[in-house]
Design an enzyme around this catalytic site. Structure first.
Site, PDB file in Angstrom:
ATOM      1  N   TYR A  68       0.799  -1.181   0.036  1.00 22.90           N
ATOM      2  CA  TYR A  68       0.080  -0.022   0.094  1.00 22.90           C
ATOM      3  C   TYR A  68       0.797   1.322  -0.088  1.00 22.90           C
ATOM      4  CZ  TYR A  68      -4.268  -2.533   0.038  1.00 22.90           C
ATOM      5  OH  TYR A  68      -5.255  -3.393  -0.509  1.00 22.90           O
ATOM      6  N   GLN A 103     -14.618   2.646  -8.427  1.00 22.54           N
ATOM      7  CA  GLN A 103     -13.982   1.765  -7.484  1.00 22.54           C
ATOM      8  C   GLN A 103     -12.755   2.315  -7.027  1.00 22.54           C
ATOM      9  OE1 GLN A 103     -15.485  -2.415  -9.035  1.00 22.54           O
ATOM     10  NE2 GLN A 103     -15.797  -0.789 -10.674  1.00 22.54           N
ATOM     11  N   HIS A 121     -14.762   2.184  -2.714  1.00 26.66           N
ATOM     12  CA  HIS A 121     -13.829   1.233  -2.215  1.00 26.66           C
ATOM     13  C   HIS A 121     -12.781   1.912  -1.327  1.00 26.66           C
ATOM     14  CE1 HIS A 121     -14.677  -2.279  -5.187  1.00 26.66           C
ATOM     15  NE2 HIS A 121     -15.628  -1.992  -4.343  1.00 26.66           N
ATOM     16  N   CYS A 156      -1.225   2.624  16.116  1.00 18.70           N
ATOM     17  CA  CYS A 156      -2.374   3.790  16.406  1.00 18.70           C
ATOM     18  C   CYS A 156      -1.879   4.588  17.767  1.00 18.70           C
ATOM     19  CB  CYS A 156      -3.525   3.009  16.625  1.00 18.70           C
ATOM     20  SG  CYS A 156      -4.784   3.964  17.258  1.00 18.70           S
ATOM     21  N   CYS A 159      -4.485   3.397  20.339  1.00 18.68           N
ATOM     22  CA  CYS A 159      -4.380   2.190  21.406  1.00 18.68           C
ATOM     23  C   CYS A 159      -3.390   1.251  21.025  1.00 18.68           C
ATOM     24  CB  CYS A 159      -6.041   1.454  20.943  1.00 18.68           C
ATOM     25  SG  CYS A 159      -5.825   1.095  19.274  1.00 18.68           S
ATOM     26  N   ALA A 240      -9.898   4.347 -22.500  1.00 21.38           N
ATOM     27  CA  ALA A 240     -10.705   5.432 -21.860  1.00 21.38           C
ATOM     28  C   ALA A 240     -10.188   6.866 -22.224  1.00 21.38           C
ATOM     29  CB  ALA A 240     -10.517   5.319 -20.263  1.00 21.38           C
TER      30      ALA A 240
HETATM   31  C1  BJW Z   1      -9.204  -0.492 -19.456  1.00 19.33           C
HETATM   32  C2  BJW Z   1      -7.978   0.130 -19.894  1.00 19.33           C
HETATM   33  C3  BJW Z   1      -8.111   1.266 -20.766  1.00 19.33           C
HETATM   34  C4  BJW Z   1      -7.651  -1.862 -19.184  1.00 19.33           C
HETATM   35  N1  BJW Z   1      -9.680   1.850 -20.805  1.00 19.33           N
HETATM   36  N2  BJW Z   1     -10.463  -0.029 -19.810  1.00 19.33           N
HETATM   37  C5  BJW Z   1     -21.785 -11.468  -5.191  1.00 19.33           C
HETATM   38  C6  BJW Z   1     -21.555 -12.463  -6.223  1.00 19.33           C
HETATM   39  C7  BJW Z   1     -20.293 -13.058  -5.909  1.00 19.33           C
HETATM   40  C8  BJW Z   1     -19.243 -12.633  -4.976  1.00 19.33           C
HETATM   41  C9  BJW Z   1     -19.847 -11.511  -4.173  1.00 19.33           C
HETATM   42  C10 BJW Z   1     -21.171 -11.177  -4.414  1.00 19.33           C
HETATM   43  N3  BJW Z   1     -21.134 -10.056  -3.231  1.00 19.33           N
HETATM   44  C11 BJW Z   1     -20.119  -9.965  -2.804  1.00 19.33           C
HETATM   45  C12 BJW Z   1     -19.069 -10.764  -3.121  1.00 19.33           C
HETATM   46  C13 BJW Z   1     -17.804 -11.077  -2.611  1.00 19.33           C
HETATM   47  C14 BJW Z   1     -16.902  -9.982  -3.264  1.00 19.33           C
HETATM   48  C15 BJW Z   1     -16.721 -10.107  -4.652  1.00 19.33           C
HETATM   49  O1  BJW Z   1     -17.213  -9.237  -5.396  1.00 19.33           O
HETATM   50  N4  BJW Z   1     -15.914 -11.212  -5.249  1.00 19.33           N
HETATM   51  C16 BJW Z   1     -15.707 -11.256  -6.520  1.00 19.33           C
HETATM   52  C17 BJW Z   1     -14.166 -11.319  -7.118  1.00 19.33           C
HETATM   53  C18 BJW Z   1     -16.641 -12.381  -6.970  1.00 19.33           C
HETATM   54  N5  BJW Z   1     -17.053  -8.714  -2.854  1.00 19.33           N
HETATM   55  C19 BJW Z   1     -17.067  -8.204  -1.603  1.00 19.33           C
HETATM   56  O2  BJW Z   1     -16.212  -8.882  -0.870  1.00 19.33           O
HETATM   57  C20 BJW Z   1     -17.294  -6.746  -1.329  1.00 19.33           C
HETATM   58  N6  BJW Z   1     -17.968  -6.825  -0.128  1.00 19.33           N
HETATM   59  C21 BJW Z   1     -19.211  -7.154   0.093  1.00 19.33           C
HETATM   60  O3  BJW Z   1     -19.916  -7.593  -0.740  1.00 19.33           O
HETATM   61  O4  BJW Z   1     -19.525  -6.874   1.584  1.00 19.33           O
HETATM   62  C22 BJW Z   1     -20.772  -7.663   1.831  1.00 19.33           C
HETATM   63  C23 BJW Z   1     -20.460  -9.066   2.071  1.00 19.33           C
HETATM   64  C24 BJW Z   1     -19.703  -9.153   3.368  1.00 19.33           C
HETATM   65  C25 BJW Z   1     -19.305 -10.457   3.470  1.00 19.33           C
HETATM   66  C26 BJW Z   1     -19.580 -11.561   2.662  1.00 19.33           C
HETATM   67  C27 BJW Z   1     -20.435 -11.248   1.610  1.00 19.33           C
HETATM   68  C28 BJW Z   1     -20.811  -9.876   1.476  1.00 19.33           C
HETATM   69  C29 BJW Z   1     -15.922  -5.771  -1.227  1.00 19.33           C
HETATM   70  C30 BJW Z   1     -15.362  -5.585  -2.356  1.00 19.33           C
HETATM   71  C31 BJW Z   1     -13.983  -4.667  -2.234  1.00 19.33           C
HETATM   72  C32 BJW Z   1     -13.269  -4.898  -3.359  1.00 19.33           C
HETATM   73  N7  BJW Z   1     -11.954  -4.224  -3.111  1.00 19.33           N
HETATM   74  C33 BJW Z   1     -10.766  -4.040  -4.059  1.00 19.33           C
HETATM   75  C34 BJW Z   1      -9.560  -3.811  -3.452  1.00 19.33           C
HETATM   76  C35 BJW Z   1      -9.561  -2.196  -2.943  1.00 19.33           C
HETATM   77  C36 BJW Z   1      -8.405  -1.931  -2.119  1.00 19.33           C
HETATM   78  C37 BJW Z   1      -7.212  -2.025  -3.203  1.00 19.33           C
HETATM   79  O5  BJW Z   1      -7.080  -1.259  -4.160  1.00 19.33           O
HETATM   80  O6  BJW Z   1      -6.161  -2.583  -2.691  1.00 19.33           O
HETATM   81  O7  BJW Z   1     -11.239  -3.140  -5.042  1.00 19.33           O
HETATM   82  S1  BJW Z   1     -10.831  -5.723  -5.022  1.00 19.33           S
HETATM   83  C38 BJW Z   1     -10.216  -4.716  -6.528  1.00 19.33           C
HETATM   84  O8  BJW Z   1     -11.452  -5.013  -7.390  1.00 19.33           O
HETATM   85  C39 BJW Z   1     -10.371  -3.344  -6.281  1.00 19.33           C
HETATM   86  C40 BJW Z   1     -10.991  -2.856  -7.367  1.00 19.33           C
HETATM   87  O9  BJW Z   1     -11.696  -1.399  -7.057  1.00 19.33           O
HETATM   88  C41 BJW Z   1     -12.283  -3.907  -7.705  1.00 19.33           C
HETATM   89  C42 BJW Z   1     -12.372  -3.936  -9.135  1.00 19.33           C
HETATM   90  O10 BJW Z   1     -11.554  -4.111 -10.154  1.00 19.33           O
HETATM   91  P1  BJW Z   1     -11.791  -3.386 -11.374  1.00 19.33           P
HETATM   92  O11 BJW Z   1     -11.636  -1.931 -11.412  1.00 19.33           O
HETATM   93  O12 BJW Z   1     -12.547  -4.098 -12.184  1.00 19.33           O
HETATM   94  O13 BJW Z   1     -10.279  -3.570 -12.085  1.00 19.33           O
HETATM   95  P2  BJW Z   1      -9.802  -4.867 -12.983  1.00 19.33           P
HETATM   96  O14 BJW Z   1      -8.335  -4.760 -12.858  1.00 19.33           O
HETATM   97  O15 BJW Z   1     -10.253  -6.047 -12.663  1.00 19.33           O
HETATM   98  O16 BJW Z   1     -10.148  -4.820 -14.423  1.00 19.33           O
HETATM   99  C43 BJW Z   1      -9.605  -3.408 -15.389  1.00 19.33           C
HETATM  100  C44 BJW Z   1     -10.505  -3.324 -16.494  1.00 19.33           C
HETATM  101  O17 BJW Z   1     -10.238  -2.218 -17.196  1.00 19.33           O
HETATM  102  C45 BJW Z   1     -10.349  -4.513 -17.317  1.00 19.33           C
HETATM  103  O18 BJW Z   1     -11.687  -4.946 -17.849  1.00 19.33           O
HETATM  104  C46 BJW Z   1      -9.536  -4.110 -18.304  1.00 19.33           C
HETATM  105  O19 BJW Z   1      -9.861  -4.723 -19.911  1.00 19.33           O
HETATM  106  C47 BJW Z   1     -10.012  -2.645 -18.409  1.00 19.33           C
HETATM  107  N8  BJW Z   1      -8.784  -1.676 -19.093  1.00 19.33           N
HETATM  108  N9  BJW Z   1      -7.000  -0.809 -19.658  1.00 19.33           N
HETATM  109  C48 BJW Z   1     -10.597   1.447 -20.431  1.00 19.33           C
HETATM  110  N10 BJW Z   1      -7.152   2.055 -21.006  1.00 19.33           N
HETATM  111 ZN    ZN Z   2      -6.572   2.336  17.729  1.00 21.44          ZN
END
Ligand code: BJW
Ligand code: ZN
Length: 257
Positions: A68, A103, A121, A156, A159, A240
């Site tokens: 990070y 996101q 996020h 922290c 704490c 984009a």
């Molecule tokens: C271009 C390009 C260019 C390239 N121009 N485009 C329902 C079904 C199944 C699973 C779940 C569900 N509900 C919840 C879940 C579980 C889970 C989840 O979704 N898992 C999946 C993997 C299946 N979700 C969660 O856990 C979420 N919480 C939640 O639901 O809480 C309630 C709950 C709790 C407990 C149990 C159950 C429910 C939280 C999700 C948090 C995601 N966090 C992250 C990390 C953030 C911190 C960090 O950055 O370190 O967020 S994970 C990561 O993925 C990050 C991103 O914001 C997120 C999305 O990724 P993104 O943006 O799509 O990036 P990429 O790299 O995957 O894609 C890039 C795209 O760009 C590609 O398509 C390229 O083609 C394109 N591209 N160049 C335009 N120039």
């Molecule tokens: Zn603390």
């Protein structure tokens, strides 16, 4: 013959409410690696899905914290590209409201000048205690070494527990106020403009369906097809940084930085 540019511009010209959903691909042309594509340098050996969980942090706090810190340095060095400036311009061209729901944790929409931005996020600029949530200064953390592969998280001030990044990890709930703002904007939107996301991560991936359920249309900009592409009214396979300025020009604007 019309193509995705004309079709997308046609939908946006008539829109009163637009919700833009962005993902990591939005920042690719600013030099920020996407989440699922290979991470850069030393971090390429790790799967980011194995770093972005509380379990991973508790197992190996020094490694996850260093990841990070390195990303904080990288996004501070990055600059918003023309696609970001195009979204700022688009907001002024519409007769109605444009809400950016991102996101991404890199803060580039805000730095470009977008006003109505929802960070689903969290942010790399927000750090807090893992136990009592007391905030810690990102500037202090940015003074830690850039390029280190192991950094012990600070304690922290209240704490003594670990300081963690203020982002939403897998299995954690999204901030309630951000969810409410995003879902409210989506329910009433005429158009969802979905840019640079894999549409794999929930609940963010549900947002376009909410727009469609309310009678709105979906425009997707992504060089690669995603699970959303076949449901989008307009799928535009483009980057984009090229597509968004072209879209603004077709809507009658130009992109000034
Ligand atoms: C271009 C390009 C260019 C390239 N121009 N485009 C329902 C079904 C199944 C699973 C779940 C569900 N509900 C919840 C879940 C579980 C889970 C989840 O979704 N898992 C999946 C993997 C299946 N979700 C969660 O856990 C979420 N919480 C939640 O639901 O809480 C309630 C709950 C709790 C407990 C149990 C159950 C429910 C939280 C999700 C948090 C995601 N966090 C992250 C990390 C953030 C911190 C960090 O950055 O370190 O967020 S994970 C990561 O993925 C990050 C991103 O914001 C997120 C999305 O990724 P993104 O943006 O799509 O990036 P990429 O790299 O995957 O894609 C890039 C795209 O760009 C590609 O398509 C390229 O083609 C394109 N591209 N160049 C335009 N120039
Ligand atoms: Zn603390």
């Amino acid at each position: 013959m019309t193509g995705p540019l004309d079709e997308a511009a046609g939908l946006l010209r008539g829109a009163k409410r637009v919700v833009v959903l962005t993902g990591a691909g939005m920042s690719a042309e600013s030099g920020v690696p996407t989440f699922r594509d290979a991470q850069s340098g030393w971090w390429a050996r790790y799967d980011p899905e194995d770093l972005a969980t509380e379990r991973a942090f508790r197992r190996n706090p020094d490694r996850v914290f260093a990841w990070y810190v390195s990303r904080l340095h990288a996004v501070r060095r990055a600059e918003p590209h023309d696609g970001y400036h195009a979204l700022v311009r688009l907001a002024t061209l519409l007769e109605g409201v444009l809400t950016v729901v991102t996101q991404n944790v890199d803060g580039l929409h805000g730095r470009a000048g977008s006003r109505d931005v929802v960070e689903l996020h969290g942010s790399l600029e927000a750090f807090r205690c893992i136990a009592c949530r007391h905030p810690a200064s990102a500037d202090d953390i940015a003074r830690l070494e850039d390029g280190a592969t192991v950094i012990h998280p600070p304690a922290c001030a209240k704490c003594g527990n670990f300081i963690r990044p203020g982002v939403v990890w897998f299995g954690e709930t999204l901030p309630v106020d951000a969810m409410e703002r995003a879902w409210r904007a989506a329910r009433t939107a005429d158009v969802a403009l979905v840019v640079g996301t894999s549409s794999l991560v929930y609940p963010a991936a549900e947002l376009p369906s909410l727009v469609a359920a309310g009678g709105g249309r979906i425009v997707e900009i992504n060089p690669h097809e995603t699970p959303l592409s076949c449901r989008a009214d307009v799928y535009w396979p483009a980057a984009a940084g090229e597509a968004l300025p072209a879209l603004v020009a077709a809507c009658g604007g130009s992109v000034a930085k």
